[in-house]
Design a protein around this motif. Structure first.
Motif, PDB file in Angstrom:
ATOM      1  N   ASP A  70      -6.625  -1.836  -4.127  1.00 51.60           N
ATOM      2  CA  ASP A  70      -5.939  -2.374  -2.941  1.00 51.60           C
ATOM      3  C   ASP A  70      -6.984  -2.979  -2.014  1.00 51.60           C
ATOM      4  OD1 ASP A  70      -4.121  -2.900  -0.992  1.00 51.60           O
ATOM      5  OD2 ASP A  70      -3.632  -0.838  -0.508  1.00 51.60           O
ATOM      6  N   GLU A  93      -9.332  -1.892   2.089  1.00 54.56           N
ATOM      7  CA  GLU A  93      -8.596  -2.314   3.278  1.00 54.56           C
ATOM      8  C   GLU A  93      -8.510  -1.228   4.334  1.00 54.56           C
ATOM      9  OE1 GLU A  93      -5.246  -4.703   2.721  1.00 54.56           O
ATOM     10  OE2 GLU A  93      -6.591  -5.985   1.580  1.00 54.56           O
ATOM     11  N   GLU A  94      -8.444   0.026   3.853  1.00 53.68           N
ATOM     12  CA  GLU A  94      -8.215   1.099   4.807  1.00 53.68           C
ATOM     13  C   GLU A  94      -9.302   2.159   4.688  1.00 53.68           C
ATOM     14  OE1 GLU A  94      -3.755   2.158   4.836  1.00 53.68           O
ATOM     15  OE2 GLU A  94      -4.032   0.480   3.483  1.00 53.68           O
ATOM     16  N   SER A 109       0.838  -1.203   0.000  1.00 53.88           N
ATOM     17  CA  SER A 109       0.000   0.000   0.000  1.00 53.88           C
ATOM     18  C   SER A 109       0.869   1.248   0.000  1.00 53.88           C
ATOM     19  CB  SER A 109      -0.911   0.017   1.227  1.00 53.88           C
ATOM     20  OG  SER A 109      -1.673  -1.163   1.270  1.00 53.88           O
TER      21      SER A 109
HETATM   22 MG    MG Z   1      -1.980  -2.782   2.411  1.00 54.69          MG
END
Ligand code: MG
Ligand code: TYD
Length: 454
Positions: free
Chosen positions: A171, A125-126, A102
Protein backbone atom coordinates in the motif's frame (compact mmCIF):
# COMPACT_ATOMS: atom_id res chain seq x y z
CA UNK A 1 31.65 -7.04 -8.29
CA UNK A 2 31.99 -3.77 -10.16
CA UNK A 3 28.95 -1.61 -10.56
CA UNK A 4 28.57 0.69 -13.52
CA UNK A 5 26.40 3.71 -12.90
CA UNK A 6 24.88 5.34 -15.91
CA UNK A 7 22.56 8.32 -15.74
CA UNK A 8 20.35 8.99 -18.70
CA UNK A 9 17.17 10.74 -19.58
CA UNK A 10 14.39 8.60 -20.92
CA UNK A 11 10.84 9.28 -22.00
CA UNK A 12 8.09 7.01 -20.75
CA UNK A 13 4.57 6.82 -22.09
CA UNK A 14 2.15 7.45 -19.23
CA UNK A 15 -0.39 5.18 -20.90
CA UNK A 16 1.52 2.05 -21.79
CA UNK A 17 4.82 2.59 -20.06
CA UNK A 18 6.94 2.18 -23.22
CA UNK A 19 10.37 3.76 -23.02
CA UNK A 20 11.61 6.12 -25.75
CA UNK A 21 15.14 7.49 -26.15
CA UNK A 22 13.90 10.84 -27.47
CA UNK A 23 10.82 12.95 -26.93
CA UNK A 24 8.23 12.54 -29.62
CA UNK A 25 4.61 13.58 -29.97
CA UNK A 26 3.21 10.12 -30.38
CA UNK A 27 4.03 6.96 -28.46
CA UNK A 28 5.39 4.37 -30.87
CA UNK A 29 3.89 1.51 -28.87
CA UNK A 30 0.31 2.52 -28.16
CA UNK A 31 0.04 5.42 -30.63
CA UNK A 32 -1.33 7.78 -27.98
CA UNK A 33 -0.54 11.47 -28.42
CA UNK A 34 1.22 13.73 -25.89
CA UNK A 35 1.68 11.04 -23.29
CA UNK A 36 5.48 10.96 -23.02
CA UNK A 37 6.95 12.07 -19.71
CA UNK A 38 10.64 12.86 -19.21
CA UNK A 39 12.32 10.96 -16.39
CA UNK A 40 15.92 10.63 -15.29
CA UNK A 41 16.99 7.06 -14.94
CA UNK A 42 20.09 5.74 -13.28
CA UNK A 43 20.82 2.22 -14.35
CA UNK A 44 23.28 0.11 -12.49
CA UNK A 45 24.51 -3.07 -14.00
CA UNK A 46 24.99 -5.23 -10.95
CA UNK A 47 23.07 -8.03 -9.33
CA UNK A 48 21.75 -10.73 -11.62
CA UNK A 49 18.07 -10.31 -12.36
CA UNK A 50 17.32 -13.97 -11.68
CA UNK A 51 15.78 -14.29 -8.22
CA UNK A 52 17.54 -16.57 -5.79
CA UNK A 53 16.35 -20.13 -6.00
CA UNK A 54 15.01 -19.85 -9.54
CA UNK A 55 16.52 -22.34 -11.96
CA UNK A 56 15.42 -23.80 -15.29
CA UNK A 57 13.22 -26.84 -14.76
CA UNK A 58 11.79 -29.51 -17.05
CA UNK A 59 8.03 -29.44 -17.23
CA UNK A 60 7.92 -33.08 -16.27
CA UNK A 61 9.84 -32.22 -13.12
CA UNK A 62 7.65 -29.39 -11.95
CA UNK A 63 5.81 -30.47 -8.84
CA UNK A 64 2.35 -29.02 -8.77
CA UNK A 65 1.77 -26.39 -6.16
CA UNK A 66 0.12 -28.09 -3.21
CA UNK A 67 -1.60 -24.98 -1.97
CA UNK A 68 -4.58 -24.40 -4.17
CA UNK A 69 -5.62 -20.94 -3.15
CA UNK A 70 -6.38 -18.70 -0.23
CA UNK A 71 -9.92 -17.83 0.76
CA UNK A 72 -10.39 -14.65 2.77
CA UNK A 73 -13.87 -15.39 4.02
CA UNK A 74 -15.00 -11.88 3.06
CA UNK A 75 -17.56 -13.18 0.59
CA UNK A 76 -17.85 -10.02 -1.49
CA UNK A 77 -14.07 -9.90 -1.97
CA UNK A 78 -13.69 -13.60 -2.72
CA UNK A 79 -16.51 -13.35 -5.24
CA UNK A 80 -14.74 -10.77 -7.41
CA UNK A 81 -11.50 -12.71 -7.17
CA UNK A 82 -13.21 -15.76 -8.63
CA UNK A 83 -13.48 -17.49 -5.25
CA UNK A 84 -9.92 -17.22 -3.97
CA UNK A 85 -6.45 -15.87 -4.65
CA UNK A 86 -3.90 -18.31 -5.96
CA UNK A 87 -0.29 -18.60 -4.85
CA UNK A 88 1.87 -16.39 -7.08
CA UNK A 89 -1.09 -14.34 -8.23
CA UNK A 90 -1.03 -10.54 -8.29
CA UNK A 91 -4.12 -8.42 -7.71
CA UNK A 92 -4.12 -4.72 -8.52
CA UNK A 93 -6.62 -2.80 -6.38
CA UNK A 94 -7.35 0.61 -7.87
CA UNK A 95 -9.48 3.44 -6.57
CA UNK A 96 -9.61 7.12 -5.80
CA UNK A 97 -7.96 8.40 -2.64
CA UNK A 98 -10.22 7.97 0.39
CA UNK A 99 -12.48 5.37 -1.20
CA UNK A 100 -11.43 2.67 1.28
CA UNK A 101 -8.56 0.72 -0.30
CA UNK A 102 -6.41 0.64 2.84
CA UNK A 103 -9.46 -0.21 4.91
CA UNK A 104 -10.31 -3.16 2.69
CA UNK A 105 -6.71 -4.31 2.69
CA UNK A 106 -6.47 -4.27 6.47
CA UNK A 107 -9.76 -6.13 6.79
CA UNK A 108 -8.58 -8.67 4.23
CA UNK A 109 -5.30 -9.01 6.16
CA UNK A 110 -7.26 -9.82 9.30
CA UNK A 111 -9.46 -12.31 7.46
CA UNK A 112 -6.46 -14.17 6.00
CA UNK A 113 -4.73 -14.01 9.36
CA UNK A 114 -7.75 -15.59 11.06
CA UNK A 115 -7.57 -18.36 8.47
CA UNK A 116 -4.06 -19.02 9.75
CA UNK A 117 -2.18 -17.45 6.83
CA UNK A 118 0.87 -15.29 7.55
CA UNK A 119 0.36 -11.82 6.07
CA UNK A 120 2.89 -9.09 5.32
CA UNK A 121 1.44 -5.58 5.11
CA UNK A 122 3.91 -3.10 3.60
CA UNK A 123 2.82 0.49 3.86
CA UNK A 124 4.53 3.53 2.49
CA UNK A 125 1.57 5.76 3.18
CA UNK A 126 0.84 5.43 6.86
CA UNK A 127 2.89 5.25 10.03
CA UNK A 128 2.59 2.21 12.28
CA UNK A 129 0.69 4.15 14.99
CA UNK A 130 -1.79 5.22 12.31
CA UNK A 131 -2.25 1.59 11.32
CA UNK A 132 -2.76 0.69 14.97
CA UNK A 133 -5.50 3.29 15.35
CA UNK A 134 -7.22 2.00 12.25
CA UNK A 135 -6.88 -1.60 13.42
CA UNK A 136 -8.59 -0.77 16.67
CA UNK A 137 -11.40 0.92 14.82
CA UNK A 138 -11.78 -2.09 12.56
CA UNK A 139 -11.44 -4.56 15.41
CA UNK A 140 -8.42 -6.12 13.77
CA UNK A 141 -6.40 -8.32 16.11
CA UNK A 142 -3.82 -9.12 13.44
CA UNK A 143 -2.22 -12.11 15.11
CA UNK A 144 -0.61 -13.25 11.87
CA UNK A 145 -0.21 -9.82 10.30
CA UNK A 146 3.26 -8.30 10.15
CA UNK A 147 3.30 -4.60 9.37
CA UNK A 148 6.25 -2.61 8.12
CA UNK A 149 6.69 0.91 6.90
CA UNK A 150 8.94 0.52 3.89
CA UNK A 151 9.36 2.05 0.47
CA UNK A 152 12.69 0.70 -0.83
CA UNK A 153 12.01 -1.90 -3.49
CA UNK A 154 15.00 -4.13 -2.79
CA UNK A 155 14.13 -4.37 0.90
CA UNK A 156 10.56 -5.36 0.13
CA UNK A 157 11.72 -7.93 -2.42
CA UNK A 158 14.07 -9.48 0.14
CA UNK A 159 11.27 -9.61 2.71
CA UNK A 160 9.09 -11.48 0.23
CA UNK A 161 12.10 -13.66 -0.52
CA UNK A 162 12.24 -14.92 3.06
CA UNK A 163 9.28 -17.10 2.14
CA UNK A 164 7.65 -16.36 5.48
CA UNK A 165 4.45 -14.93 4.06
CA UNK A 166 1.52 -16.37 2.15
CA UNK A 167 -0.12 -13.01 1.47
CA UNK A 168 1.75 -9.77 0.75
CA UNK A 169 -0.06 -6.44 0.65
CA UNK A 170 1.63 -3.34 -0.81
CA UNK A 171 0.00 0.00 0.00
CA UNK A 172 0.68 1.56 -2.43
CA UNK A 173 2.71 0.80 -5.55
CA UNK A 174 3.14 4.57 -6.05
CA UNK A 175 5.22 4.84 -2.87
CA UNK A 176 7.63 2.03 -3.74
CA UNK A 177 10.88 3.07 -5.38
CA UNK A 178 14.15 1.50 -6.37
CA UNK A 179 17.41 3.30 -5.72
CA UNK A 180 18.49 2.15 -9.15
CA UNK A 181 16.34 4.92 -10.58
CA UNK A 182 16.99 8.56 -9.87
CA UNK A 183 13.41 9.52 -10.47
CA UNK A 184 11.10 9.97 -7.48
CA UNK A 185 8.52 7.34 -6.41
CA UNK A 186 5.33 7.37 -8.43
CA UNK A 187 7.00 8.04 -11.77
CA UNK A 188 6.35 5.70 -14.65
CA UNK A 189 9.81 4.14 -14.64
CA UNK A 190 9.70 3.48 -10.90
CA UNK A 191 6.23 1.98 -10.93
CA UNK A 192 7.04 -0.26 -13.87
CA UNK A 193 10.24 -1.53 -12.32
CA UNK A 194 8.82 -1.94 -8.81
CA UNK A 195 5.75 -3.82 -10.01
CA UNK A 196 7.73 -6.17 -12.19
CA UNK A 197 10.19 -7.06 -9.44
CA UNK A 198 7.49 -7.51 -6.81
CA UNK A 199 5.42 -9.69 -9.12
CA UNK A 200 8.45 -11.83 -9.90
CA UNK A 201 9.33 -12.23 -6.24
CA UNK A 202 5.75 -13.21 -5.39
CA UNK A 203 5.68 -15.75 -8.23
CA UNK A 204 8.95 -17.28 -7.10
CA UNK A 205 7.83 -17.58 -3.48
CA UNK A 206 4.28 -18.57 -4.34
CA UNK A 207 2.62 -15.87 -2.30
CA UNK A 208 -0.43 -13.90 -3.29
CA UNK A 209 0.36 -10.23 -3.89
CA UNK A 210 -2.03 -7.30 -3.60
CA UNK A 211 -0.88 -3.97 -5.05
CA UNK A 212 -2.82 -0.82 -4.25
CA UNK A 213 -2.82 1.69 -7.10
CA UNK A 214 -4.14 5.23 -6.91
CA UNK A 215 -6.28 6.57 -9.65
CA UNK A 216 -5.71 9.83 -11.49
CA UNK A 217 -8.42 12.37 -12.15
CA UNK A 218 -8.95 10.79 -15.54
CA UNK A 219 -9.88 7.53 -13.82
CA UNK A 220 -6.73 5.66 -14.82
CA UNK A 221 -4.48 3.87 -12.41
CA UNK A 222 -1.72 6.44 -11.98
CA UNK A 223 1.36 5.16 -13.69
CA UNK A 224 1.63 3.03 -16.72
CA UNK A 225 -1.30 1.22 -18.17
CA UNK A 226 1.21 -1.56 -18.51
CA UNK A 227 0.67 -2.26 -14.81
CA UNK A 228 -2.71 -3.67 -15.75
CA UNK A 229 -1.09 -5.99 -18.28
CA UNK A 230 1.49 -7.21 -15.78
CA UNK A 231 -0.91 -8.32 -13.05
CA UNK A 232 -3.34 -11.24 -13.12
CA UNK A 233 -6.38 -9.46 -11.78
CA UNK A 234 -7.47 -5.85 -11.73
CA UNK A 235 -10.20 -4.71 -9.37
CA UNK A 236 -11.49 -1.19 -8.99
CA UNK A 237 -13.15 0.29 -5.98
CA UNK A 238 -16.01 2.55 -7.02
CA UNK A 239 -18.38 4.83 -5.19
CA UNK A 240 -18.07 8.33 -3.83
CA UNK A 241 -17.45 9.76 -0.42
CA UNK A 242 -20.91 11.32 -0.32
CA UNK A 243 -22.56 7.91 -0.40
CA UNK A 244 -22.06 4.84 1.70
CA UNK A 245 -21.98 2.13 -0.90
CA UNK A 246 -18.73 0.87 -2.46
CA UNK A 247 -18.60 -1.42 -5.45
CA UNK A 248 -15.64 -3.67 -6.17
CA UNK A 249 -15.58 -4.20 -9.89
CA UNK A 250 -13.23 -6.62 -11.59
CA UNK A 251 -11.98 -5.51 -15.02
CA UNK A 252 -9.47 -8.26 -15.64
CA UNK A 253 -9.16 -11.75 -14.24
CA UNK A 254 -6.85 -14.39 -15.62
CA UNK A 255 -8.42 -17.00 -13.39
CA UNK A 256 -12.09 -16.12 -13.29
CA UNK A 257 -15.03 -14.14 -14.51
CA UNK A 258 -15.04 -10.38 -14.97
CA UNK A 259 -18.81 -10.23 -14.59
CA UNK A 260 -18.83 -10.18 -10.82
CA UNK A 261 -19.14 -7.23 -8.50
CA UNK A 262 -18.74 -6.98 -4.74
CA UNK A 263 -20.95 -4.66 -2.79
CA UNK A 264 -19.89 -3.03 0.47
CA UNK A 265 -21.16 -0.36 2.76
CA UNK A 266 -18.78 2.02 4.57
CA UNK A 267 -19.64 2.07 8.25
CA UNK A 268 -17.96 3.54 11.29
CA UNK A 269 -16.23 0.19 11.79
CA UNK A 270 -15.00 -0.24 8.27
CA UNK A 271 -16.48 -1.94 5.26
CA UNK A 272 -19.47 -4.17 5.80
CA UNK A 273 -20.91 -6.58 3.31
CA UNK A 274 -24.36 -5.56 2.15
CA UNK A 275 -26.89 -8.03 3.46
CA UNK A 276 -29.59 -7.52 0.87
CA UNK A 277 -27.93 -6.02 -2.21
CA UNK A 278 -30.92 -5.95 -4.50
CA UNK A 279 -32.95 -3.76 -2.21
CA UNK A 280 -30.02 -1.62 -1.07
CA UNK A 281 -30.70 1.08 -3.65
CA UNK A 282 -34.44 1.36 -3.07
CA UNK A 283 -35.71 4.19 -0.92
CA UNK A 284 -37.62 3.33 2.21
CA UNK A 285 -40.99 4.77 1.46
CA UNK A 286 -44.29 3.71 2.93
CA UNK A 287 -46.29 5.74 0.45
CA UNK A 288 -48.13 3.30 -1.81
CA UNK A 289 -48.21 5.81 -4.65
CA UNK A 290 -45.58 8.40 -5.44
CA UNK A 291 -45.05 10.75 -8.32
CA UNK A 292 -41.72 10.99 -10.08
CA UNK A 293 -40.26 7.69 -8.89
CA UNK A 294 -39.97 4.49 -10.92
CA UNK A 295 -38.22 1.27 -9.99
CA UNK A 296 -36.20 -0.64 -12.55
CA UNK A 297 -33.92 -3.66 -12.49
CA UNK A 298 -30.32 -3.37 -13.61
CA UNK A 299 -27.58 -5.96 -13.90
CA UNK A 300 -24.21 -5.05 -12.44
CA UNK A 301 -22.01 -7.79 -13.73
CA UNK A 302 -24.14 -10.87 -13.30
CA UNK A 303 -25.91 -9.47 -10.31
CA UNK A 304 -29.41 -8.06 -10.54
CA UNK A 305 -30.14 -4.96 -8.46
CA UNK A 306 -33.34 -2.97 -8.18
CA UNK A 307 -32.87 0.78 -8.27
CA UNK A 308 -35.20 3.71 -8.02
CA UNK A 309 -35.05 6.47 -10.61
CA UNK A 310 -36.35 9.80 -9.38
CA UNK A 311 -37.41 12.77 -11.47
CA UNK A 312 -38.59 16.27 -10.75
CA UNK A 313 -40.13 18.35 -13.52
CA UNK A 314 -41.17 21.96 -13.07
CA UNK A 315 -41.84 24.78 -15.50
CA UNK A 316 -38.72 26.69 -16.42
CA UNK A 317 -38.76 30.13 -14.86
CA UNK A 318 -36.52 31.86 -17.31
CA UNK A 319 -34.89 31.25 -20.63
CA UNK A 320 -33.19 27.94 -21.22
CA UNK A 321 -34.75 25.06 -19.32
CA UNK A 322 -32.36 23.16 -17.10
CA UNK A 323 -31.49 19.51 -17.43
CA UNK A 324 -29.66 17.98 -14.49
CA UNK A 325 -28.77 14.30 -14.52
CA UNK A 326 -27.34 12.58 -11.45
CA UNK A 327 -26.12 9.05 -11.96
CA UNK A 328 -27.16 8.81 -15.60
CA UNK A 329 -25.59 10.30 -18.71
CA UNK A 330 -26.70 13.87 -19.41
CA UNK A 331 -26.70 13.34 -23.18
CA UNK A 332 -28.88 10.25 -22.80
CA UNK A 333 -31.32 12.32 -20.74
CA UNK A 334 -31.45 14.99 -23.45
CA UNK A 335 -32.18 12.30 -26.00
CA UNK A 336 -34.95 10.73 -23.91
CA UNK A 337 -36.55 14.18 -23.45
CA UNK A 338 -36.45 14.75 -27.20
CA UNK A 339 -38.14 11.40 -27.79
CA UNK A 340 -40.84 12.23 -25.22
CA UNK A 341 -41.54 15.53 -26.97
CA UNK A 342 -41.39 14.31 -30.54
CA UNK A 343 -43.04 10.88 -30.25
CA UNK A 344 -45.54 11.45 -27.45
CA UNK A 345 -46.07 15.23 -27.54
CA UNK A 346 -45.09 16.07 -23.96
CA UNK A 347 -44.02 19.74 -23.73
CA UNK A 348 -40.51 19.11 -22.39
CA UNK A 349 -39.02 22.22 -24.00
CA UNK A 350 -40.51 24.53 -21.36
CA UNK A 351 -39.66 22.40 -18.34
CA UNK A 352 -36.72 22.11 -15.97
CA UNK A 353 -35.92 18.43 -15.56
CA UNK A 354 -33.91 16.88 -12.73
CA UNK A 355 -33.23 13.16 -12.70
CA UNK A 356 -31.29 11.18 -10.15
CA UNK A 357 -30.60 7.60 -9.22
CA UNK A 358 -31.41 6.88 -5.58
CA UNK A 359 -28.37 5.88 -3.53
CA UNK A 360 -25.90 7.62 -5.84
CA UNK A 361 -25.21 4.72 -8.22
CA UNK A 362 -23.84 5.66 -11.63
CA UNK A 363 -25.64 3.78 -14.37
CA UNK A 364 -25.01 3.40 -18.07
CA UNK A 365 -27.40 0.62 -19.04
CA UNK A 366 -29.91 1.55 -21.74
CA UNK A 367 -32.44 -0.76 -20.06
CA UNK A 368 -33.37 2.03 -17.68
CA UNK A 369 -34.65 4.38 -20.42
CA UNK A 370 -38.28 3.53 -19.83
CA UNK A 371 -38.00 3.99 -16.05
CA UNK A 372 -36.37 7.41 -16.53
CA UNK A 373 -39.13 8.48 -18.93
CA UNK A 374 -41.89 7.11 -16.70
CA UNK A 375 -40.52 9.01 -13.70
CA UNK A 376 -40.35 12.21 -15.78
CA UNK A 377 -43.90 11.94 -17.13
CA UNK A 378 -45.18 10.95 -13.70
CA UNK A 379 -43.72 14.15 -12.22
CA UNK A 380 -44.79 16.31 -15.18
CA UNK A 381 -48.41 15.22 -15.02
CA UNK A 382 -48.54 14.56 -11.28
CA UNK A 383 -49.70 11.03 -11.92
CA UNK A 384 -48.41 8.53 -9.37
CA UNK A 385 -46.76 5.21 -10.17
CA UNK A 386 -48.11 2.38 -8.05
CA UNK A 387 -45.79 0.52 -5.71
CA UNK A 388 -44.89 -3.03 -6.61
CA UNK A 389 -44.41 -2.08 -10.27
CA UNK A 390 -41.18 -2.79 -12.10
CA UNK A 391 -40.37 -0.85 -15.28
CA UNK A 392 -37.91 -2.21 -17.83
CA UNK A 393 -36.95 -1.33 -21.38
CA UNK A 394 -34.63 0.51 -23.73
CA UNK A 395 -36.36 3.15 -25.86
CA UNK A 396 -35.39 3.68 -29.50
CA UNK A 397 -35.43 6.94 -31.43
CA UNK A 398 -38.81 6.25 -32.98
CA UNK A 399 -40.33 5.45 -29.59
CA UNK A 400 -40.15 1.68 -29.95
CA UNK A 401 -39.32 -0.49 -26.95
CA UNK A 402 -36.27 -2.72 -27.24
CA UNK A 403 -35.62 -5.85 -25.22
CA UNK A 404 -33.16 -5.94 -22.37
CA UNK A 405 -30.54 -8.56 -21.55
CA UNK A 406 -30.70 -11.03 -18.66
CA UNK A 407 -34.41 -10.38 -18.33
CA UNK A 408 -35.11 -13.52 -16.32
CA UNK A 409 -32.68 -12.55 -13.60
CA UNK A 410 -34.17 -9.09 -13.24
CA UNK A 411 -37.70 -10.43 -13.04
CA UNK A 412 -36.73 -13.14 -10.55
CA UNK A 413 -35.07 -10.56 -8.29
CA UNK A 414 -38.09 -8.25 -8.37
CA UNK A 415 -40.39 -11.15 -7.64
CA UNK A 416 -38.22 -12.11 -4.67
CA UNK A 417 -38.64 -8.59 -3.28
CA UNK A 418 -42.41 -8.77 -3.59
CA UNK A 419 -42.96 -6.87 -6.82
CA UNK A 420 -46.28 -7.85 -8.39
CA UNK A 421 -46.27 -6.37 -11.89
CA UNK A 422 -43.71 -5.60 -14.59
CA UNK A 423 -44.06 -3.43 -17.67
CA UNK A 424 -41.45 -4.61 -20.14
CA UNK A 425 -40.67 -4.91 -23.86
CA UNK A 426 -42.92 -7.38 -25.64
CA UNK A 427 -39.91 -9.03 -27.26
CA UNK A 428 -38.66 -10.10 -23.83
CA UNK A 429 -41.81 -12.05 -22.92
CA UNK A 430 -40.79 -15.23 -24.71
CA UNK A 431 -37.54 -15.42 -22.69
CA UNK A 432 -39.27 -15.59 -19.33
CA UNK A 433 -40.27 -18.96 -17.92
CA UNK A 434 -42.66 -19.23 -15.05
CA UNK A 435 -43.00 -16.34 -12.62
CA UNK A 436 -45.63 -15.24 -10.18
CA UNK A 437 -45.43 -11.66 -11.44
CA UNK A 438 -47.94 -10.23 -13.85
CA UNK A 439 -46.03 -9.37 -17.03
CA UNK A 440 -47.29 -6.63 -19.32
CA UNK A 441 -45.42 -6.73 -22.61
CA UNK A 442 -45.59 -3.57 -24.71
CA UNK A 443 -44.05 -2.58 -28.01
CA UNK A 444 -44.06 1.21 -27.92
CA UNK A 445 -43.39 4.04 -25.51
CA UNK A 446 -46.84 5.64 -25.38
CA UNK A 447 -48.60 2.36 -24.57
CA UNK A 448 -45.98 1.62 -21.92
CA UNK A 449 -46.45 5.01 -20.25
CA UNK A 450 -50.24 4.56 -20.26
CA UNK A 451 -49.90 1.17 -18.56
CA UNK A 452 -47.37 2.45 -16.00
CA UNK A 453 -49.29 5.60 -15.07
CA UNK A 454 -52.62 3.78 -14.94
MG1 MG B 1 -4.79 4.32 1.69
P1 TYD C 1 -9.02 4.57 3.25
O1 TYD C 1 -9.11 3.11 3.39
O2 TYD C 1 -7.94 5.26 4.01
O3 TYD C 1 -8.96 5.00 1.75
P2 TYD C 1 -7.81 4.84 0.65
O4 TYD C 1 -6.80 3.91 1.22
O5 TYD C 1 -8.53 4.30 -0.54
O6 TYD C 1 -7.27 6.20 0.39
O7 TYD C 1 -10.46 5.13 3.67
C1 TYD C 1 -10.56 6.32 4.22
C2 TYD C 1 -11.99 6.78 4.35
O8 TYD C 1 -12.86 5.83 4.91
C3 TYD C 1 -11.97 7.95 5.26
O9 TYD C 1 -12.67 9.00 4.64
C4 TYD C 1 -12.63 7.48 6.50
C5 TYD C 1 -13.48 6.36 6.05
N1 TYD C 1 -13.58 5.30 7.07
C6 TYD C 1 -14.82 5.00 7.62
O10 TYD C 1 -15.82 5.63 7.31
N2 TYD C 1 -14.91 3.99 8.53
C7 TYD C 1 -13.82 3.27 8.92
O11 TYD C 1 -13.96 2.36 9.76
C8 TYD C 1 -12.55 3.59 8.35
C9 TYD C 1 -11.31 2.85 8.76
C10 TYD C 1 -12.48 4.60 7.42
Amino acid sequence: MTTRRKVKTAYFCSQCGAEHPKWQGQCRECQAWNTLIEERVTTRKSAPSRPAGARPTKISEITREERDGYISGIAELDRVLGGKVLPGMTVLLGGEPGIGKSTLLLQAAEAYSKAGLPVLYVTGEESLPQIKVRSQRLDVAGDNVTVINLTELNDIVSLIGTGDYAIVLIDSIQTVASEQFDSPPGTVGQIRESASQLIRAAKTEGCALYLVGHITKEGMIAGPKVLEHMVDTVIYFEGDSAHLYRILRVTKNRFGSVAEIGLFQMTSNGLAEVANPSSFFLTDSDQPQRTGAAVTGICEGNRPLLVEIQALVSSAAYGNPQRVAGGIDGKRLALLLAILEKRCGYPMGTQDVFVSVAGGLKLTEPSLDLAVMAAIVSSLENRPIGSGLLVLGEVGLSGELRGVTMIERRIAEASKLGYKTAVLPKSNLAQIGSTDMELIGVADLQTALDKILG
